[in-house]
Design a protein around this motif. Structure first.
Motif, PDB file in Angstrom:
ATOM      1  N   ALA A 189      14.143 -12.357  -2.361  1.00 35.71           N
ATOM      2  CA  ALA A 189      13.147 -10.985  -1.010  1.00 35.71           C
ATOM      3  C   ALA A 189      12.828 -10.708  -0.103  1.00 35.71           C
ATOM      4  O   ALA A 189      12.400 -12.124  -0.021  1.00 35.71           O
ATOM      5  CB  ALA A 189      12.711 -10.416  -2.569  1.00 35.71           C
ATOM      6  N   MET A 190      13.404 -10.312   0.477  1.00 36.60           N
ATOM      7  CA  MET A 190      12.116  -9.735   2.032  1.00 36.60           C
ATOM      8  C   MET A 190      11.418  -8.062   2.299  1.00 36.60           C
ATOM      9  O   MET A 190      12.098  -7.678   1.134  1.00 36.60           O
ATOM     10  CB  MET A 190      14.077 -10.174   3.253  1.00 36.60           C
ATOM     11  N   GLY A 191      10.490  -8.503   2.713  1.00 33.15           N
ATOM     12  CA  GLY A 191       9.617  -7.635   2.826  1.00 33.15           C
ATOM     13  C   GLY A 191       9.322  -7.360   4.328  1.00 33.15           C
ATOM     14  O   GLY A 191       9.469  -8.010   4.700  1.00 33.15           O
ATOM     15  N   TRP A 192       8.425  -6.180   4.666  1.00 34.35           N
ATOM     16  CA  TRP A 192       7.947  -6.166   6.079  1.00 34.35           C
ATOM     17  C   TRP A 192       6.293  -5.773   5.157  1.00 34.35           C
ATOM     18  O   TRP A 192       6.250  -4.954   4.671  1.00 34.35           O
ATOM     19  CB  TRP A 192       8.375  -4.991   7.179  1.00 34.35           C
ATOM     20  N   ARG A 193       4.902  -6.243   6.008  1.00 34.50           N
ATOM     21  CA  ARG A 193       4.226  -5.751   5.448  1.00 34.50           C
ATOM     22  C   ARG A 193       3.604  -5.644   7.598  1.00 34.50           C
ATOM     23  O   ARG A 193       3.610  -5.790   7.786  1.00 34.50           O
ATOM     24  CB  ARG A 193       3.591  -7.533   5.122  1.00 34.50           C
ATOM     25  N   ARG A 194       2.451  -4.465   6.919  1.00 35.92           N
ATOM     26  CA  ARG A 194       2.179  -4.178   8.670  1.00 35.92           C
ATOM     27  C   ARG A 194       0.527  -4.300   7.935  1.00 35.92           C
ATOM     28  O   ARG A 194      -0.853  -4.328   7.000  1.00 35.92           O
ATOM     29  CB  ARG A 194       2.419  -2.977   9.052  1.00 35.92           C
ATOM     30  N   GLN A 219      -7.039  -2.485   6.109  1.00 36.93           N
ATOM     31  CA  GLN A 219      -6.196  -3.739   4.980  1.00 36.93           C
ATOM     32  C   GLN A 219      -4.508  -3.620   5.297  1.00 36.93           C
ATOM     33  O   GLN A 219      -4.006  -2.806   5.656  1.00 36.93           O
ATOM     34  CB  GLN A 219      -6.261  -3.182   3.847  1.00 36.93           C
ATOM     35  N   ARG A 220      -4.125  -4.547   5.628  1.00 28.00           N
ATOM     36  CA  ARG A 220      -2.800  -4.965   5.118  1.00 28.00           C
ATOM     37  C   ARG A 220      -1.811  -4.170   4.097  1.00 28.00           C
ATOM     38  O   ARG A 220      -2.396  -3.906   2.579  1.00 28.00           O
ATOM     39  CB  ARG A 220      -2.292  -6.751   4.933  1.00 28.00           C
ATOM     40  N   GLU A 221      -0.415  -3.884   4.494  1.00 31.99           N
ATOM     41  CA  GLU A 221      -0.173  -2.696   3.834  1.00 31.99           C
ATOM     42  C   GLU A 221       1.507  -3.101   3.465  1.00 31.99           C
ATOM     43  O   GLU A 221       1.971  -3.817   4.398  1.00 31.99           O
ATOM     44  CB  GLU A 221      -0.680  -1.662   3.939  1.00 31.99           C
ATOM     45  N   THR A 232      15.606  -1.565  -3.117  1.00 32.65           N
ATOM     46  CA  THR A 232      14.353  -1.704  -1.705  1.00 32.65           C
ATOM     47  C   THR A 232      13.863  -0.982  -2.510  1.00 32.65           C
ATOM     48  O   THR A 232      14.486   0.218  -3.862  1.00 32.65           O
ATOM     49  CB  THR A 232      15.196  -1.198  -0.744  1.00 32.65           C
ATOM     50  N   ASN A 233      11.841  -0.714  -2.056  1.00 35.30           N
ATOM     51  CA  ASN A 233      11.283  -0.223  -2.935  1.00 35.30           C
ATOM     52  C   ASN A 233      10.535  -0.231  -1.581  1.00 35.30           C
ATOM     53  O   ASN A 233       9.783  -0.783  -0.390  1.00 35.30           O
ATOM     54  CB  ASN A 233      10.308  -1.312  -3.489  1.00 35.30           C
ATOM     55  N   TYR A 234       9.738   1.013  -1.435  1.00 32.06           N
ATOM     56  CA  TYR A 234       8.717   1.713  -0.109  1.00 32.06           C
ATOM     57  C   TYR A 234       6.960   1.989  -0.290  1.00 32.06           C
ATOM     58  O   TYR A 234       7.368   2.884  -1.455  1.00 32.06           O
ATOM     59  CB  TYR A 234       9.865   2.745   0.859  1.00 32.06           C
ATOM     60  N   VAL A 235       6.743   2.059   0.407  1.00 34.36           N
ATOM     61  CA  VAL A 235       4.829   2.786   0.090  1.00 34.36           C
ATOM     62  C   VAL A 235       4.655   4.137   0.659  1.00 34.36           C
ATOM     63  O   VAL A 235       5.804   4.279   1.135  1.00 34.36           O
ATOM     64  CB  VAL A 235       4.211   1.833   1.150  1.00 34.36           C
ATOM     65  N   ASP A 236       4.444   4.877  -0.233  1.00 34.91           N
ATOM     66  CA  ASP A 236       5.401   6.170  -0.589  1.00 34.91           C
ATOM     67  C   ASP A 236       4.253   6.949   1.379  1.00 34.91           C
ATOM     68  O   ASP A 236       5.431   7.511   1.514  1.00 34.91           O
ATOM     69  CB  ASP A 236       4.211   6.724  -1.201  1.00 34.91           C
ATOM     70  N   SER A 237       4.140   6.323   2.339  1.00 37.22           N
ATOM     71  CA  SER A 237       3.912   6.929   3.369  1.00 37.22           C
ATOM     72  C   SER A 237       4.699   6.413   4.282  1.00 37.22           C
ATOM     73  O   SER A 237       5.303   7.417   5.326  1.00 37.22           O
ATOM     74  CB  SER A 237       2.676   6.062   4.017  1.00 37.22           C
ATOM     75  N   ASP A 254       1.398   4.738  12.566  1.00 35.82           N
ATOM     76  CA  ASP A 254       2.643   4.019  11.827  1.00 35.82           C
ATOM     77  C   ASP A 254       2.072   2.338  12.995  1.00 35.82           C
ATOM     78  O   ASP A 254       2.556   1.868  13.345  1.00 35.82           O
ATOM     79  CB  ASP A 254       4.112   3.868  12.097  1.00 35.82           C
ATOM     80  N   THR A 255       0.521   2.596  14.210  1.00 36.37           N
ATOM     81  CA  THR A 255       0.599   1.588  14.670  1.00 36.37           C
ATOM     82  C   THR A 255      -0.266   0.494  13.797  1.00 36.37           C
ATOM     83  O   THR A 255      -1.152   0.685  13.277  1.00 36.37           O
ATOM     84  CB  THR A 255      -0.719   2.061  15.625  1.00 36.37           C
ATOM     85  N   ALA A 256       0.982  -0.124  14.634  1.00 38.62           N
ATOM     86  CA  ALA A 256       0.343  -2.146  13.746  1.00 38.62           C
ATOM     87  C   ALA A 256       1.057  -3.281  14.116  1.00 38.62           C
ATOM     88  O   ALA A 256       1.887  -2.673  15.036  1.00 38.62           O
ATOM     89  CB  ALA A 256       0.535  -1.915  12.044  1.00 38.62           C
TER      90      ALA A 256
END
Length: 121
Positions: free
Chosen positions: A33-38, A44-46, A57-62, A89-91
């Protein structure tokens, strides 16, 4: 040795789009699996989005409805298409390699050096 190299970050105006790429090497890309964190300053990291080896796929609500994660196993690359960007979204965005636990959660094993995304007019 696992290597994850992100690219595609930059400065974009609110409402704009960016596509992040992450080139992976050193392991069997298609098996993980792969993902993106910011991480934004002072926050805090999200974990933003994940994609299983099977393509689920899965996404954070924002970011639901605005971001799309995808993968190209032939190119050992994972992407994050980001639309309708806002200053929130700046991160720094980090590509991650992980695995899915028996409970269905995404467990991060490795991450890249990150790429800066700045949304500002």
């Amino acid at each position: 040795q696992v290597q994850l190299v992100e690219s595609g970050g930059g400065l974009v105006q609110p409402g704009g789009s960016l596509r992040l790429s992450c080139a992976a090497s050193g392991y069997i890309f298609s098996a993980y699996a792969m993902g993106w964190r910011r991480q934004a300053p002072g926050k805090q990291r999200e974990l933003v989005a994940t994609i299983t080896s099977g393509g689920s796929t899965n996404y954070v609500d924002s970011v639901k409805g605005r971001f799309t994660i995808s993968r190209d196993n032939a190119k050992n690359t994972v992407y994050l298409q980001m639309n309708l960007l806002s200053p929130e979204d700046t991160a720094v965005y980090y590509c991650t390699k992980g695995r899915t636990s028996k409970f269905g959660t995404y467990i991060i094993e490795n991450w890249g050096q990150g790429t800066q995304v700045t949304v500002s007019s």
